[in-house]
Design a protein around this motif. Structure first.
Motif, PDB file in Angstrom:
ATOM      1  N   GLY A   1       2.238   9.932  19.218  1.00  0.00           N
ATOM      2  CA  GLY A   1       1.740   8.908  18.311  1.00  0.00           C
ATOM      3  C   GLY A   1       2.506   7.601  18.318  1.00  0.00           C
ATOM      4  O   GLY A   1       2.223   6.708  17.518  1.00  0.00           O
ATOM      5  N   ALA A   2       3.495   7.470  19.225  1.00  0.00           N
ATOM      6  CA  ALA A   2       4.253   6.210  19.292  1.00  0.00           C
ATOM      7  C   ALA A   2       3.353   5.065  19.735  1.00  0.00           C
ATOM      8  O   ALA A   2       2.363   5.264  20.435  1.00  0.00           O
ATOM      9  CB  ALA A   2       5.429   6.355  20.252  1.00  0.00           C
ATOM     10  N   TYR A   3       3.718   3.850  19.336  1.00  0.00           N
ATOM     11  CA  TYR A   3       2.974   2.652  19.721  1.00  0.00           C
ATOM     12  C   TYR A   3       3.696   1.855  20.792  1.00  0.00           C
ATOM     13  O   TYR A   3       3.120   0.952  21.386  1.00  0.00           O
ATOM     14  CB  TYR A   3       2.735   1.765  18.486  1.00  0.00           C
TER      15      TYR A   3
ATOM     16  N   GLU B   1      12.909  -8.841  24.356  1.00  0.00           N
ATOM     17  CA  GLU B   1      11.874  -7.825  24.536  1.00  0.00           C
ATOM     18  C   GLU B   1      11.776  -6.915  23.311  1.00  0.00           C
ATOM     19  O   GLU B   1      10.687  -6.498  22.921  1.00  0.00           O
ATOM     20  CB  GLU B   1      12.129  -6.984  25.791  1.00  0.00           C
ATOM     21  N   LEU B   2      12.911  -6.619  22.680  1.00  0.00           N
ATOM     22  CA  LEU B   2      12.901  -5.815  21.449  1.00  0.00           C
ATOM     23  C   LEU B   2      12.057  -6.502  20.382  1.00  0.00           C
ATOM     24  O   LEU B   2      11.201  -5.868  19.749  1.00  0.00           O
ATOM     25  CB  LEU B   2      14.330  -5.613  20.944  1.00  0.00           C
ATOM     26  N   ILE B   3      12.283  -7.789  20.170  1.00  0.00           N
ATOM     27  CA  ILE B   3      11.531  -8.526  19.149  1.00  0.00           C
ATOM     28  C   ILE B   3      10.048  -8.586  19.505  1.00  0.00           C
ATOM     29  O   ILE B   3       9.178  -8.394  18.647  1.00  0.00           O
ATOM     30  CB  ILE B   3      12.109  -9.955  18.992  1.00  0.00           C
ATOM     31  N   LYS B   4       9.749  -8.808  20.777  1.00  0.00           N
ATOM     32  CA  LYS B   4       8.351  -8.852  21.206  1.00  0.00           C
ATOM     33  C   LYS B   4       7.675  -7.506  20.975  1.00  0.00           C
ATOM     34  O   LYS B   4       6.516  -7.443  20.547  1.00  0.00           O
ATOM     35  CB  LYS B   4       8.261  -9.236  22.688  1.00  0.00           C
ATOM     36  N   ALA B   5       8.394  -6.415  21.257  1.00  0.00           N
ATOM     37  CA  ALA B   5       7.830  -5.082  21.052  1.00  0.00           C
ATOM     38  C   ALA B   5       7.496  -4.851  19.580  1.00  0.00           C
ATOM     39  O   ALA B   5       6.432  -4.324  19.240  1.00  0.00           O
ATOM     40  CB  ALA B   5       8.805  -4.015  21.552  1.00  0.00           C
ATOM     41  N   ILE B   6       8.394  -5.245  18.692  1.00  0.00           N
ATOM     42  CA  ILE B   6       8.159  -5.087  17.255  1.00  0.00           C
ATOM     43  C   ILE B   6       6.929  -5.889  16.828  1.00  0.00           C
ATOM     44  O   ILE B   6       6.047  -5.382  16.122  1.00  0.00           O
ATOM     45  CB  ILE B   6       9.403  -5.529  16.455  1.00  0.00           C
TER      46      ILE B   6
ATOM     47  N   VAL C   1       3.600  -4.172  18.167  1.00  0.00           N
ATOM     48  CA  VAL C   1       3.109  -2.950  17.504  1.00  0.00           C
ATOM     49  C   VAL C   1       2.663  -3.233  16.073  1.00  0.00           C
ATOM     50  O   VAL C   1       1.725  -2.605  15.569  1.00  0.00           O
ATOM     51  CB  VAL C   1       4.159  -1.810  17.536  1.00  0.00           C
ATOM     52  N   VAL C   2       3.301  -4.214  15.425  1.00  0.00           N
ATOM     53  CA  VAL C   2       2.878  -4.592  14.074  1.00  0.00           C
ATOM     54  C   VAL C   2       1.468  -5.182  14.113  1.00  0.00           C
ATOM     55  O   VAL C   2       0.689  -5.051  13.163  1.00  0.00           O
ATOM     56  CB  VAL C   2       3.882  -5.589  13.449  1.00  0.00           C
ATOM     57  N   ALA C   3       1.121  -5.799  15.243  1.00  0.00           N
ATOM     58  CA  ALA C   3      -0.232  -6.350  15.435  1.00  0.00           C
ATOM     59  C   ALA C   3      -1.219  -5.257  15.875  1.00  0.00           C
ATOM     60  O   ALA C   3      -2.332  -5.567  16.287  1.00  0.00           O
ATOM     61  CB  ALA C   3      -0.196  -7.471  16.457  1.00  0.00           C
ATOM     62  N   ASN C   4      -0.768  -3.999  15.792  1.00  0.00           N
ATOM     63  CA  ASN C   4      -1.625  -2.849  16.104  1.00  0.00           C
ATOM     64  C   ASN C   4      -1.976  -2.747  17.591  1.00  0.00           C
ATOM     65  O   ASN C   4      -3.046  -2.281  17.962  1.00  0.00           O
ATOM     66  CB  ASN C   4      -2.907  -2.877  15.272  1.00  0.00           C
ATOM     67  N   LYS C   5      -1.037  -3.193  18.440  1.00  0.00           N
ATOM     68  CA  LYS C   5      -1.219  -3.106  19.887  1.00  0.00           C
ATOM     69  C   LYS C   5      -0.082  -2.274  20.489  1.00  0.00           C
ATOM     70  O   LYS C   5       1.036  -2.277  19.976  1.00  0.00           O
ATOM     71  CB  LYS C   5      -1.223  -4.502  20.517  1.00  0.00           C
ATOM     72  N   LYS C   6      -0.373  -1.582  21.601  1.00  0.00           N
ATOM     73  CA  LYS C   6       0.635  -0.765  22.273  1.00  0.00           C
ATOM     74  C   LYS C   6       1.569  -1.659  23.092  1.00  0.00           C
ATOM     75  O   LYS C   6       1.154  -2.700  23.598  1.00  0.00           O
ATOM     76  CB  LYS C   6      -0.024   0.273  23.189  1.00  0.00           C
TER      77      LYS C   6
ATOM     78  N   GLU D   1       9.522   8.871   4.562  1.00  0.00           N
ATOM     79  CA  GLU D   1       8.810   9.282   3.348  1.00  0.00           C
ATOM     80  C   GLU D   1       9.269   8.471   2.141  1.00  0.00           C
ATOM     81  O   GLU D   1       8.473   8.133   1.267  1.00  0.00           O
ATOM     82  CB  GLU D   1       9.043  10.774   3.093  1.00  0.00           C
ATOM     83  N   LYS D   2      10.562   8.130   2.127  1.00  0.00           N
ATOM     84  CA  LYS D   2      11.137   7.399   0.997  1.00  0.00           C
ATOM     85  C   LYS D   2      10.870   5.897   1.074  1.00  0.00           C
ATOM     86  O   LYS D   2      10.554   5.252   0.073  1.00  0.00           O
ATOM     87  CB  LYS D   2      12.651   7.653   0.957  1.00  0.00           C
ATOM     88  N   MET D   3      10.981   5.313   2.277  1.00  0.00           N
ATOM     89  CA  MET D   3      10.951   3.851   2.427  1.00  0.00           C
ATOM     90  C   MET D   3       9.653   3.300   2.990  1.00  0.00           C
ATOM     91  O   MET D   3       9.392   2.110   2.878  1.00  0.00           O
ATOM     92  CB  MET D   3      12.111   3.410   3.328  1.00  0.00           C
ATOM     93  N   ASN D   4       8.851   4.159   3.622  1.00  0.00           N
ATOM     94  CA  ASN D   4       7.581   3.740   4.213  1.00  0.00           C
ATOM     95  C   ASN D   4       7.732   2.461   5.044  1.00  0.00           C
ATOM     96  O   ASN D   4       7.083   1.443   4.776  1.00  0.00           O
ATOM     97  CB  ASN D   4       6.535   3.524   3.108  1.00  0.00           C
ATOM     98  N   PRO D   5       8.573   2.500   6.090  1.00  0.00           N
ATOM     99  CA  PRO D   5       8.788   1.290   6.906  1.00  0.00           C
ATOM    100  C   PRO D   5       7.558   0.917   7.723  1.00  0.00           C
ATOM    101  O   PRO D   5       6.690   1.764   7.963  1.00  0.00           O
ATOM    102  CB  PRO D   5       9.947   1.703   7.820  1.00  0.00           C
ATOM    103  N   ASP D   6       7.512  -0.331   8.142  1.00  0.00           N
ATOM    104  CA  ASP D   6       6.420  -0.777   9.014  1.00  0.00           C
ATOM    105  C   ASP D   6       6.646  -0.296  10.450  1.00  0.00           C
ATOM    106  O   ASP D   6       5.694   0.030  11.159  1.00  0.00           O
ATOM    107  CB  ASP D   6       6.332  -2.312   9.004  1.00  0.00           C
ATOM    108  N   VAL D   7       7.923  -0.272  10.856  1.00  0.00           N
ATOM    109  CA  VAL D   7       8.272   0.085  12.234  1.00  0.00           C
ATOM    110  C   VAL D   7       9.502   0.989  12.232  1.00  0.00           C
ATOM    111  O   VAL D   7      10.422   0.792  11.437  1.00  0.00           O
ATOM    112  CB  VAL D   7       8.584  -1.186  13.073  1.00  0.00           C
ATOM    113  N   VAL D   8       9.502   1.972  13.133  1.00  0.00           N
ATOM    114  CA  VAL D   8      10.697   2.781  13.384  1.00  0.00           C
ATOM    115  C   VAL D   8      11.092   2.584  14.842  1.00  0.00           C
ATOM    116  O   VAL D   8      10.266   2.746  15.738  1.00  0.00           O
ATOM    117  CB  VAL D   8      10.460   4.281  13.132  1.00  0.00           C
ATOM    118  N   ILE D   9      12.351   2.216  15.066  1.00  0.00           N
ATOM    119  CA  ILE D   9      12.904   2.194  16.426  1.00  0.00           C
ATOM    120  C   ILE D   9      13.533   3.574  16.615  1.00  0.00           C
ATOM    121  O   ILE D   9      14.549   3.887  16.005  1.00  0.00           O
ATOM    122  CB  ILE D   9      13.956   1.093  16.619  1.00  0.00           C
TER     123      ILE D   9
END
Length: 213
Positions: free
Chosen positions: A98-100, A111-116, A119-124, A45-53
């Motif tokens: 609701g996870a991506y 794989e972590l970087i690829k996953a980020i 999902v930023v590209a709006n893909k699961k 709510e405070k930071m509005n991140p693009d991604v949460v791990i």
């Protein structure tokens, strides 16, 4: 602009490892860390991140319920579940919330970087090692009947399983002890489980608590 990432895991050594991998990439920035689901919700709510791990199994509020709440208040934030479990109830629970994405904790840094990036590209994104679990569920879904608890009941069940009293639960959730007791009775009636050990076993089996780790 750098991709803003929030880390939510109750083990500092794991958060440190994730931060070290992520911050080697100039296009990514770790903007905060949470040790449980409630902290993750507040920081989102405070930071509005693009991604949460998001660690799937955390005390007080697990990753599934935290994901459900974050996706309601921060619909643009993409959440990647992180877990040692490849069981379908954990995987499907995160995606239903609701996870991506979903990664196993033994995944490598690439794989972590690829996953980020995915999902930023709006893909699961699903970890290589568990994609077969999802495929099998789609081909032959389980026949188990799912008992539907409300989101509030799931929160309370997790806290009961973690040994908290009605007063402690009420203080955490801003409810009266009487209201917590009423929820406890409803949970027991729905599940047909009438002892704390049985409720605890159910919470562990369904991934509501990290006590099983």
């Amino acid at each position: 602009m750098a991709i803003k990432i929030l880390l939510a895991d109750d083990h500092k050594i794991l958060r440190d490892g994730l931060r070290n991998v992520i911050e080697k990439h100039v296009t990514m920035e770790v903007v905060g860390e949470a040790t449980n689901g409630r902290e993750a919700i507040k920081l989102c709510e405070k930071m509005n991140p693009d991604v949460v791990i998001m660690d799937v199994a955390m005390k007080e509020l697990n990753g599934v319920e935290a994901t459900r709440q974050i996706t309601q208040t921060n619909p643009d934030t993409k959440i990647i579940g992180l877990s040692m479990h490849s069981n379908k109830q954990f995987i499907l629970g995160m995606f239903k919330a609701g996870a991506y994405g979903y990664l196993l904790k033994d995944s490598d840094s690439e794989e972590l970087i690829k996953a980020i990036q995915t999902v930023v590209a709006n893909k699961k994104y699903i970890s290589y090692d568990i994609s077969g679990t999802i495929l099998q569920e789609l081909i032959s879904p389980g026949q188990e009947i799912e008992i539907e608890l409300s989101n509030r009941e799931k929160e309370i069940l997790q806290l009961i399983a973690e040994g908290k009293s009605s007063k402690e639960i009420g203080d955490l959730l801003f409810l009266s002890s009487k209201t917590v007791d009423a929820h406890r009775k409803n949970i027991m009636d729905k599940l047909q489980l009438f002892t704390i050990p049985d409720l605890t076993k159910y919470a562990i089996k369904t991934g509501l608590t990290s006590l099983g780790e």
